[in-house]
Scaffold this motif. Structure first.
Motif, PDB file in Angstrom:
ATOM      1  N   UNK A  68       0.826  -1.200   0.000  1.00 17.26           N
ATOM      2  CA  UNK A  68       0.000   0.000   0.000  1.00 17.26           C
ATOM      3  C   UNK A  68       0.862   1.252   0.000  1.00 17.26           C
ATOM      4  N   UNK A  69       1.899   1.240   0.798  1.00 16.34           N
ATOM      5  CA  UNK A  69       2.813   2.378   0.857  1.00 16.34           C
ATOM      6  C   UNK A  69       3.504   2.579  -0.485  1.00 16.34           C
ATOM      7  N   UNK A  74       3.994   5.364  -5.672  1.00 23.14           N
ATOM      8  CA  UNK A  74       3.906   5.359  -7.136  1.00 23.14           C
ATOM      9  C   UNK A  74       2.865   6.353  -7.636  1.00 23.14           C
ATOM     10  N   UNK A  75       1.731   6.409  -6.949  1.00 22.64           N
ATOM     11  CA  UNK A  75       0.692   7.366  -7.346  1.00 22.64           C
ATOM     12  C   UNK A  75       1.193   8.794  -7.207  1.00 22.64           C
ATOM     13  N   UNK A  76       1.880   9.071  -6.110  1.00 23.50           N
ATOM     14  CA  UNK A  76       2.409  10.418  -5.900  1.00 23.50           C
ATOM     15  C   UNK A  76       3.426  10.760  -6.977  1.00 23.50           C
ATOM     16  N   UNK A  77       4.319   9.827  -7.290  1.00 23.98           N
ATOM     17  CA  UNK A  77       5.338  10.071  -8.322  1.00 23.98           C
ATOM     18  C   UNK A  77       4.658  10.237  -9.685  1.00 23.98           C
ATOM     19  N   UNK A  78       3.646   9.425  -9.953  1.00 26.72           N
ATOM     20  CA  UNK A  78       2.927   9.536 -11.222  1.00 26.72           C
ATOM     21  C   UNK A  78       2.242  10.897 -11.333  1.00 26.72           C
ATOM     22  N   UNK A 129      14.853  15.950  -6.042  1.00 29.33           N
ATOM     23  CA  UNK A 129      14.627  15.517  -4.665  1.00 29.33           C
ATOM     24  C   UNK A 129      13.915  14.165  -4.630  1.00 29.33           C
ATOM     25  N   UNK A 130      12.914  13.994  -5.473  1.00 27.36           N
ATOM     26  CA  UNK A 130      12.182  12.722  -5.531  1.00 27.36           C
ATOM     27  C   UNK A 130      13.108  11.597  -5.957  1.00 27.36           C
ATOM     28  N   UNK A 145       7.165   7.161   5.906  1.00 24.49           N
ATOM     29  CA  UNK A 145       7.768   8.503   5.906  1.00 24.49           C
ATOM     30  C   UNK A 145       8.062   8.949   4.479  1.00 24.49           C
ATOM     31  N   UNK A 146       8.554   8.024   3.680  1.00 24.93           N
ATOM     32  CA  UNK A 146       8.852   8.344   2.277  1.00 24.93           C
ATOM     33  C   UNK A 146       7.561   8.707   1.541  1.00 24.93           C
ATOM     34  N   UNK A 147       6.500   7.956   1.791  1.00 28.67           N
ATOM     35  CA  UNK A 147       5.209   8.245   1.154  1.00 28.67           C
ATOM     36  C   UNK A 147       4.694   9.616   1.578  1.00 28.67           C
ATOM     37  N   UNK A 148       4.897   9.956   2.844  1.00 21.18           N
ATOM     38  CA  UNK A 148       4.452  11.260   3.346  1.00 21.18           C
ATOM     39  C   UNK A 148       5.202  12.397   2.641  1.00 21.18           C
TER      40      UNK A 148
END
Length: 191
Positions: A68-69, A74-78, A129-130, A145-148
Motif C-alpha cells: 500500500x505504501x 507510485x501514485x504520488x510520483x505519477x 529531490x524525488x 515517511x517516504x510516502x508522506x
C-alpha cells in the motif's frame, strides 16, 4: 526386644489397612488419564497452529501495508510526473504564444520569462529531490515517511501547476485586453 518388635509389627499390620480404608485409597482410571493427556496434546497442537496463523496474518498485514505504501508512492510520483508534463506543455505552447504576441512589450518579456523560470526551476528541484528519496535510503526513512514526503511534494507540484495556470491566464487576459484596447483605439471613425 524381638517380642516388642513383633507386637509393633503386628499392630502396624492390622492398623494399616484400617487407616488406609479410612482415608480412602485413590483409584486411578487409566482411560480417563490417557484421554486427558490426548486432549492436552491436541489443545497444544491447536494453540501452535493458532500462533502460526497469527504470525502469518501479521506478516501478511505488514506485506499489505508495504505494498500500500509503495502504491501510494507510485501514485504520488505519477501525479508529480503528470504535473511536470503539464508545466512542459505550458512552457512549449502557452509561453511561446505569450512571448510572440505583439501585445507584450519588450520590457515585459524578461519579467514573463523570469516568473515562468522560477516555477520550472522549482519543478526540476522537486524531480531531483524525488529521485534522491526513491533511489537511496535517504536517512534510513521508512516507507510511510517516504510516502508522506512524496505526498507533500505532490501537493507542491499541484500548486506549481496552479501557479503557472494562473500566470498563463493572467498574461492571456493582458494580451486580450490590450488587443481589445488596440481595436478600440484604432477603429475607423467614419460611419
Amino acid at each position: 526386644m524381638k517380642t516388642k518388635i513383633l507386637i509393633i509389627a503386628t499392630v502396624f499390620i492390622f492398623l494399616l489397612p484400617a487407616r488406609a480404608a479410612c482415608q480412602g485409597m485413590p483409584v486411578y482410571d487409566n482411560t480417563n488419564f490417557i484421554s486427558l493427556v490426548k486432549q492436552l496434546l491436541e489443545s497444544g497442537k491447536q494453540t501452535a497452529e493458532m500462533i502460526k496463523s497469527v504470525k502469518f496474518l501479521k506478516d501478511a498485514k505488514e506485506a499489505i501495508e508495504k505494498v500500500s505504501s509503495v502504491v501510494q508512492q507510485l501514485r504520488a510520483v505519477e501525479e508529480i510526473a503528470q504535473n511536470n508534463q503539464r508545466l512542459i506543455n505550458v512552457m512549449q505552447n502557452d509561453l511561446q504564444d505569450i512571448l510572440n504576441s505583439p501585445y507584450i512589450k519588450p520590457e515585459e518579456i524578461d519579467r514573463v520569462v523570469a516568473s515562468f523560470e522560477t516555477i520550472v526551476q522549482n519543478s526540476l528541484d522537486t524531480v531531483d529531490f524525488i529521485d534522491e528519496v526513491l533511489s537511496s535510503d535517504y536517512l534510513k526513512m521508512s516507507d510511510a515517511e517516504r510516502a508522506e514526503i512524496l505526498k507533500a511534494k505532490e501537493l507542491e507540484s499541484k500548486q506549481m501547476v496552479s501557479n503557472i495556470t494562473t500566470k498563463t491566464k493572467r498574461y492571456r487576459d493582458i494580451i486580450s485586453f490590450r488587443k481589445m484596447q488596440d481595436k478600440v483605439n484604432n477603429r475607423e471613425t467614419e460611419y
